[in-house]
Scaffold this motif. Sequence first.
Motif, PDB file in Angstrom:
ATOM      1  N   LYS A 282      18.591   4.337  -4.044  1.00  0.00           N
ATOM      2  CA  LYS A 282      18.086   3.017  -3.640  1.00  0.00           C
ATOM      3  C   LYS A 282      17.314   3.149  -2.323  1.00  0.00           C
ATOM      4  CE  LYS A 282      20.892  -0.367  -4.474  1.00  0.00           C
ATOM      5  NZ  LYS A 282      22.018  -1.337  -4.333  1.00  0.00           N
ATOM      6  N   GLN A 283      17.863   3.968  -1.415  1.00  0.00           N
ATOM      7  CA  GLN A 283      17.165   4.206  -0.147  1.00  0.00           C
ATOM      8  C   GLN A 283      15.897   5.030  -0.360  1.00  0.00           C
ATOM      9  OE1 GLN A 283      19.936   6.000   2.567  1.00  0.00           O
ATOM     10  NE2 GLN A 283      21.201   4.171   2.723  1.00  0.00           N
ATOM     11  N   PHE A 284      15.961   5.980  -1.284  1.00  0.00           N
ATOM     12  CA  PHE A 284      14.793   6.824  -1.560  1.00  0.00           C
ATOM     13  C   PHE A 284      13.631   5.997  -2.105  1.00  0.00           C
ATOM     14  CE2 PHE A 284      17.871  10.556  -2.563  1.00  0.00           C
ATOM     15  CZ  PHE A 284      18.143  10.688  -1.216  1.00  0.00           C
ATOM     16  N   THR A 285      13.954   4.919  -2.838  1.00  0.00           N
ATOM     17  CA  THR A 285      12.912   4.070  -3.413  1.00  0.00           C
ATOM     18  C   THR A 285      11.995   3.524  -2.324  1.00  0.00           C
ATOM     19  OG1 THR A 285      14.322   3.435  -5.269  1.00  0.00           O
ATOM     20  CG2 THR A 285      12.490   1.979  -4.779  1.00  0.00           C
ATOM     21  N   GLN A 286      12.567   3.182  -1.173  1.00  0.00           N
ATOM     22  CA  GLN A 286      11.764   2.668  -0.064  1.00  0.00           C
ATOM     23  C   GLN A 286      10.770   3.733   0.411  1.00  0.00           C
ATOM     24  OE1 GLN A 286      14.592   1.441   2.905  1.00  0.00           O
ATOM     25  NE2 GLN A 286      15.367  -0.266   1.689  1.00  0.00           N
ATOM     26  N   GLN A 287      11.228   4.980   0.505  1.00  0.00           N
ATOM     27  CA  GLN A 287      10.329   6.054   0.945  1.00  0.00           C
ATOM     28  C   GLN A 287       9.262   6.349  -0.103  1.00  0.00           C
ATOM     29  OE1 GLN A 287      12.198   9.431   3.004  1.00  0.00           O
ATOM     30  NE2 GLN A 287      14.124   8.334   2.874  1.00  0.00           N
ATOM     31  N   SER A 288       9.679   6.323  -1.362  1.00  0.00           N
ATOM     32  CA  SER A 288       8.732   6.545  -2.452  1.00  0.00           C
ATOM     33  C   SER A 288       7.665   5.458  -2.480  1.00  0.00           C
ATOM     34  CB  SER A 288       9.486   6.572  -3.789  1.00  0.00           C
ATOM     35  OG  SER A 288       8.589   6.589  -4.868  1.00  0.00           O
ATOM     36  N   ASP A 289       8.104   4.203  -2.306  1.00  0.00           N
ATOM     37  CA  ASP A 289       7.170   3.075  -2.314  1.00  0.00           C
ATOM     38  C   ASP A 289       6.208   3.149  -1.130  1.00  0.00           C
ATOM     39  OD1 ASP A 289       8.188   2.065  -4.618  1.00  0.00           O
ATOM     40  OD2 ASP A 289       9.343   0.445  -3.695  1.00  0.00           O
ATOM     41  N   GLN A 290       6.715   3.556   0.036  1.00  0.00           N
ATOM     42  CA  GLN A 290       5.849   3.681   1.208  1.00  0.00           C
ATOM     43  C   GLN A 290       4.800   4.752   0.990  1.00  0.00           C
ATOM     44  OE1 GLN A 290       5.854   1.612   4.045  1.00  0.00           O
ATOM     45  NE2 GLN A 290       3.880   2.661   4.201  1.00  0.00           N
ATOM     46  N   LYS A 291       5.206   5.865   0.362  1.00  0.00           N
ATOM     47  CA  LYS A 291       4.256   6.942   0.050  1.00  0.00           C
ATOM     48  C   LYS A 291       3.195   6.436  -0.926  1.00  0.00           C
ATOM     49  CE  LYS A 291       2.932  11.359  -0.139  1.00  0.00           C
ATOM     50  NZ  LYS A 291       1.525  11.209  -0.452  1.00  0.00           N
ATOM     51  N   LEU A 292       3.626   5.668  -1.926  1.00  0.00           N
ATOM     52  CA  LEU A 292       2.675   5.117  -2.892  1.00  0.00           C
ATOM     53  C   LEU A 292       1.708   4.161  -2.202  1.00  0.00           C
ATOM     54  CD1 LEU A 292       1.690   4.737  -5.807  1.00  0.00           C
ATOM     55  CD2 LEU A 292       3.378   2.907  -6.048  1.00  0.00           C
ATOM     56  N   LEU A 293       2.232   3.308  -1.346  1.00  0.00           N
ATOM     57  CA  LEU A 293       1.391   2.351  -0.617  1.00  0.00           C
ATOM     58  C   LEU A 293       0.344   3.088   0.210  1.00  0.00           C
ATOM     59  CD1 LEU A 293       1.296  -0.750  -0.311  1.00  0.00           C
ATOM     60  CD2 LEU A 293       2.706  -0.510   1.719  1.00  0.00           C
ATOM     61  N   ASN A 294       0.766   4.156   0.886  1.00  0.00           N
ATOM     62  CA  ASN A 294      -0.166   4.957   1.696  1.00  0.00           C
ATOM     63  C   ASN A 294      -1.234   5.610   0.834  1.00  0.00           C
ATOM     64  OD1 ASN A 294       1.381   4.288   3.909  1.00  0.00           O
ATOM     65  ND2 ASN A 294       2.437   6.245   4.032  1.00  0.00           N
ATOM     66  N   ASP A 295      -0.796   6.162  -0.316  1.00  0.00           N
ATOM     67  CA  ASP A 295      -1.730   6.877  -1.191  1.00  0.00           C
ATOM     68  C   ASP A 295      -2.739   5.930  -1.840  1.00  0.00           C
ATOM     69  OD1 ASP A 295      -0.515   9.234  -0.547  1.00  0.00           O
ATOM     70  OD2 ASP A 295       0.653   9.410  -2.381  1.00  0.00           O
ATOM     71  N   VAL A 296      -2.277   4.753  -2.277  1.00  0.00           N
ATOM     72  CA  VAL A 296      -3.199   3.784  -2.881  1.00  0.00           C
ATOM     73  C   VAL A 296      -4.174   3.266  -1.828  1.00  0.00           C
ATOM     74  CG1 VAL A 296      -3.398   1.546  -4.027  1.00  0.00           C
ATOM     75  CG2 VAL A 296      -1.589   3.109  -4.700  1.00  0.00           C
ATOM     76  N   THR A 297      -3.658   3.020  -0.622  1.00  0.00           N
ATOM     77  CA  THR A 297      -4.529   2.580   0.474  1.00  0.00           C
ATOM     78  C   THR A 297      -5.630   3.603   0.732  1.00  0.00           C
ATOM     79  OG1 THR A 297      -2.731   1.353   1.534  1.00  0.00           O
ATOM     80  CG2 THR A 297      -4.593   1.980   2.929  1.00  0.00           C
ATOM     81  N   GLU A 298      -5.237   4.878   0.795  1.00  0.00           N
ATOM     82  CA  GLU A 298      -6.201   5.962   1.028  1.00  0.00           C
ATOM     83  C   GLU A 298      -7.238   6.004  -0.096  1.00  0.00           C
ATOM     84  OE1 GLU A 298      -7.711   8.890   3.464  1.00  0.00           O
ATOM     85  OE2 GLU A 298      -5.893   7.716   3.859  1.00  0.00           O
ATOM     86  N   TYR A 299      -6.761   5.868  -1.337  1.00  0.00           N
ATOM     87  CA  TYR A 299      -7.682   5.883  -2.486  1.00  0.00           C
ATOM     88  C   TYR A 299      -8.666   4.717  -2.411  1.00  0.00           C
ATOM     89  CZ  TYR A 299      -9.148   3.991  -6.963  1.00  0.00           C
ATOM     90  OH  TYR A 299      -9.880   3.395  -7.958  1.00  0.00           O
ATOM     91  N   LEU A 300      -8.158   3.507  -2.129  1.00  0.00           N
ATOM     92  CA  LEU A 300      -9.021   2.323  -2.109  1.00  0.00           C
ATOM     93  C   LEU A 300     -10.088   2.431  -1.024  1.00  0.00           C
ATOM     94  CD1 LEU A 300      -6.375  -0.512  -2.660  1.00  0.00           C
ATOM     95  CD2 LEU A 300      -8.162   0.208  -4.253  1.00  0.00           C
ATOM     96  N   VAL A 301      -9.698   2.933   0.144  1.00  0.00           N
ATOM     97  CA  VAL A 301     -10.659   3.072   1.245  1.00  0.00           C
ATOM     98  C   VAL A 301     -11.738   4.092   0.888  1.00  0.00           C
ATOM     99  CG1 VAL A 301     -10.947   3.861   3.635  1.00  0.00           C
ATOM    100  CG2 VAL A 301      -9.067   2.327   3.059  1.00  0.00           C
ATOM    101  N   GLU A 302     -11.336   5.197   0.244  1.00  0.00           N
ATOM    102  CA  GLU A 302     -12.295   6.245  -0.108  1.00  0.00           C
ATOM    103  C   GLU A 302     -13.164   5.845  -1.296  1.00  0.00           C
ATOM    104  OE1 GLU A 302     -12.895   9.046   1.561  1.00  0.00           O
ATOM    105  OE2 GLU A 302     -11.421   8.386   3.044  1.00  0.00           O
ATOM    106  N   ASP A 303     -12.591   5.106  -2.255  1.00  0.00           N
ATOM    107  CA  ASP A 303     -13.292   4.819  -3.507  1.00  0.00           C
ATOM    108  C   ASP A 303     -14.171   3.568  -3.424  1.00  0.00           C
ATOM    109  OD1 ASP A 303     -13.449   5.523  -6.508  1.00  0.00           O
ATOM    110  OD2 ASP A 303     -12.959   3.373  -6.537  1.00  0.00           O
TER     111      ASP A 303
END
Length: 440
Positions: A282-303
């Motif tokens: 349950k705690q790991f989900t928060q870290q996984s979600d934060q990583k996803l948020l960072n990665d999607v943000t990076e993709y959107l800015v670049e794309d």
Amino acid sequence: MNITRENSDALNAVVKVEITKDDYSDKVEKILTDYRKSANIPGFRKGHVPMNLVKKQYGKAVLVDEVNKLLQDAIGKYLVEEKLDVLGNPLPKPQDDLDWDADAFSFEFELGLAPEFDVKLKGKKAITHYNIVADDKMINNQVEHIQKQYGKLISQDEVSEDSEITGKFSNEDKNIENVATITLDKFKGKTNSKKFIGAKVGDIITLNTKGLFKDDHDLMAFLKVNHEDAHGLDIEVNFEVSEINKRELADLDQDLFDKLFGKGNVTSVTELKERIKTDSEKQFTQQSDQKLLNDVTEYLVEDTKFDLPAEFLQKWMQTAGEEPMSQDQAKEEFEKSEKSIRYQLIEGKLIQEHNLQVQFDDLKAYAIEMIKGQMAQFGQMNPSEKELEDIAARILSNKDEVKRLSEQLMSQKLLELYKAEANLKTKKITYDDFVKEFYS
């Protein structure tokens, strides 16, 4: 008053505001009349100061103030009525030759216009969404940690491999003098840990700090040195042994389970491990979600490709902060913040297109869930509805807290949108591998 706009290009415009005497004269006259009633000027009774003297003394200042108010109000209304999406704030063009003795005035403002663009959430390349799992090794380590935490300390005559050693680290030149409890597994390599084997209370062991611990940051905790000094610290320290103990592991019995999770909620080692696995993931989900948020943000800015009114924004940055910036400083600041500006624009468009809103009821429910989680950490598992409502009301009466929680909730809504609409692939990974891959 007359307002016109001329677009220099798709990202820049100049707004011209023409103000005539009819726009300000009545207001200026009223203010000066009020001044006359209360003005204290030597040689005249209060309320009997000649109007021409009042105008001479206060007229120019009142005129300038009223014209500026008119300008700010007119520009604000114009942007709303024309539905102009601008970046920063309108910048007045310098007018060194402005004649305040004239009846009519003309002002120009530069605008930086927000670009037009489309956002594609589904990219060609899939973004990885990590499913972080607690493996057997991690669960067993956690079980052992619990047993140590709740175990008994048994005094020893001399240090052995599994001892907990309390003593004082010291170095006179560096003003190091700190009492700490340490285990031999903290040391890097066997050379230093071997120095402790067989040591007794009162013994002094000399150590070199370079490469002493597996993690240099441990120097901060054990020697009480700051972060900057800890890295590359290469000195000798003495450790004077004051206490030697061995920790006897706690039994994995019902008494321990009840202490950890409440009476009867866990009744076996199997259930304990399942609970550890569930809580950890349950705690790991928060870290996984934060990583996803960072990665999607990076993709959107670049794309998502679009231009910005860079020159305007740099000019605006020169005067927007508490301290004015030079042209070079503003350019540097723009380069640092460009990605952030781009993502704010992309995020704003996504919020608008997908009608993402933070309603008060959503915010209240979010606050209550947050409160429940915090109370659970302190053993309050079943707070009453009234208790939760009262705490939530206090939190939501604070504007700063409302802003903070609203931003968190909007991030959560965006994350849910990304999970539903973006091109994602799921990858299962252990927590240790996740940490090695992204944080080492």
